[in-house]
Design a protein around this motif. Sequence first.
Motif, PDB file in Angstrom:
ATOM      1  N   PRO A  99      69.803  56.135  53.789  1.00  0.00           N
ATOM      2  CA  PRO A  99      71.185  55.648  53.776  1.00  0.00           C
ATOM      3  C   PRO A  99      72.095  56.340  54.783  1.00  0.00           C
ATOM      4  N   ALA A 100      71.792  57.590  55.135  1.00  0.00           N
ATOM      5  CA  ALA A 100      72.635  58.326  56.090  1.00  0.00           C
ATOM      6  C   ALA A 100      72.688  57.629  57.438  1.00  0.00           C
ATOM      7  N   TRP A 118      53.335  51.458  60.773  1.00  0.00           N
ATOM      8  CA  TRP A 118      52.987  51.445  59.354  1.00  0.00           C
ATOM      9  C   TRP A 118      53.200  52.772  58.650  1.00  0.00           C
ATOM     10  N   ASN A 119      53.519  53.837  59.381  1.00  0.00           N
ATOM     11  CA  ASN A 119      53.561  55.131  58.698  1.00  0.00           C
ATOM     12  C   ASN A 119      54.876  55.414  57.969  1.00  0.00           C
ATOM     13  N   SER A 120      56.007  54.947  58.498  1.00  0.00           N
ATOM     14  CA  SER A 120      57.306  55.116  57.813  1.00  0.00           C
ATOM     15  C   SER A 120      58.149  53.878  58.066  1.00  0.00           C
ATOM     16  N   GLU A 168      63.927  54.498  44.608  1.00  0.00           N
ATOM     17  CA  GLU A 168      62.677  54.758  43.897  1.00  0.00           C
ATOM     18  C   GLU A 168      61.716  53.578  44.005  1.00  0.00           C
ATOM     19  N   ASN A 169      62.223  52.370  43.853  1.00  0.00           N
ATOM     20  CA  ASN A 169      61.371  51.185  43.944  1.00  0.00           C
ATOM     21  C   ASN A 169      60.822  51.010  45.353  1.00  0.00           C
ATOM     22  N   LEU A 210      59.894  59.052  48.750  1.00  0.00           N
ATOM     23  CA  LEU A 210      61.172  59.091  48.030  1.00  0.00           C
ATOM     24  C   LEU A 210      62.169  59.964  48.780  1.00  0.00           C
ATOM     25  N   GLY A 211      61.699  61.079  49.342  1.00  0.00           N
ATOM     26  CA  GLY A 211      62.573  61.924  50.143  1.00  0.00           C
ATOM     27  C   GLY A 211      63.140  61.170  51.334  1.00  0.00           C
ATOM     28  N   GLN A 212      62.294  60.379  51.996  1.00  0.00           N
ATOM     29  CA  GLN A 212      62.769  59.564  53.117  1.00  0.00           C
ATOM     30  C   GLN A 212      63.796  58.538  52.662  1.00  0.00           C
TER      31      GLN A 212
END
Length: 497
Positions: free
Chosen positions: A112-113, A155-157, A87-88, A105-107
């Motif tokens: 972790p996977a 910069w996008n993800s 979340e942070n 948040l979904g990403q």
Amino acid sequence: MGNEVKKYRIYVGGEFIEPANGEYIETINPASGKKWALIPNCGKEDIDKAVAAAKETFYSKSWKSLSPTKRGRLLRKLADKIEQHAENLAMIETKDNGKIYKEMLGQLKQIPAWYEYYGGLADKLEGKVIPVDRPDTLNYTLREPLGVVAAFTAWNSPLLMVALKLAPAIAAGNTVVIKPSEHASASTLEFAKLFDEVGFPKGTLNVISGYGRTTGDALSRHPDINKVSFTGGPETGKIVAKNGLDNFTKVTLELGGKSPNIVFDDADLDAAEAGVIAGIYAASGQTCVAGSRLYVHEDIKDQFLERLVQRTNQIKLGDPLDPETQMGPAANPQQLEKIQSMVETAQQEGGTVLAGGGRPDEEGLKEGLFYKPTIISNVNNTSTIVQEEVFGPVLSVIPFTTEDEVIKMANDSKYGLAAGVWTNDIKRAHKMTKSLEAGTVWVNTYRTVTFNSPFGGYKASGIGRENGMEALYEYTQTKSVWINLSDEIQDPFSLKL
């Protein structure tokens, strides 16, 4: 979103330190237009220090004695850390690049996977015995790490790209220096704090920041870098590749895209509509796989466009932290300027704006870097807007009548990263997937990726692959070992064939 300006430090040799030159770059929140963070602008001294730390660790006893199984356990431990702080980290990415919080948040919940997957593969990098035509000779291969890896993220993800590079690099036994985009460095510098807690030897990961044209250029041409993994634009990718060539550095490039999304007349139009919207407006169109070229069959063009325009005009722009927001701002002023310029060029070349086509004037949006989701028709395959990557929420529409016609148009691009096909004809689906020049082809879905399926591009969209076993091989080199088992003395002047 708060008015606090956070000051970050770089992570080198297991320590958080100030940049040697004392210089910082101001980072703005794209949604509010206000300064929110300061990131270090590293110079040569910082780059040399980071590379030296990674190199020293790679050759150290602490790293060499860390078995692949133990490396894998530490990667899985890192996965747990990321999950705990998702979340942070998502909040920081939203402040940094303006993408909506629920997507970030979904990403973060999925990232972790990657560390779990490559943690499991770390002790499964196996060589093989070659059945050479000599009964008195044993020949086998070893897969060995390359050394120091320089990883460049866009910069996008940012943290997803960190995972795509860092997880396989470490699993294969390399040490790493990461240089994130100057437009979104905060989350990677924050991530370094979690990495620091896991227990890897100091110097395994180093994170520096700064401008691409200076810090990035110097890192990519550093003589002690053994591998460069770069995600970004094609023009910068060319520079990175040339820099690597000077030192015979191995290079993986994940570059731009101009992906076709093809809707046939037999498609499920509800599914196709959702897929086209997802392909171009999710993440404000700021994804390398954005389905920015829509080819729609002539028989359904009017019907499909009518519903697409209606849906596009309903997309809610706003605060990325608002759960109701569907599309956020452009990530930085330069990108917003590029989007505006390309839409203007499209209109000058005869294109017709069916939706959007400008910045919103509502209160609460004017201060940010927002641009309306846009649809442009009356363009052809030679139009600038069809051939050049926008990296924004702009969809170009071209009708077609036959499979061969649309295949030719879809492949008429310097890019080849991804493509989408919408049809209920199984024969057509297989013909299209075989004919399209793209590293990923989605059928009746779009913008789907996972840790164990290879990802990369054809043509100007890149070199090499990320994800899956193929990515792990990108971070290794093969050694062939020959062992003579006979007592025969070899003729020193004859090649033993």
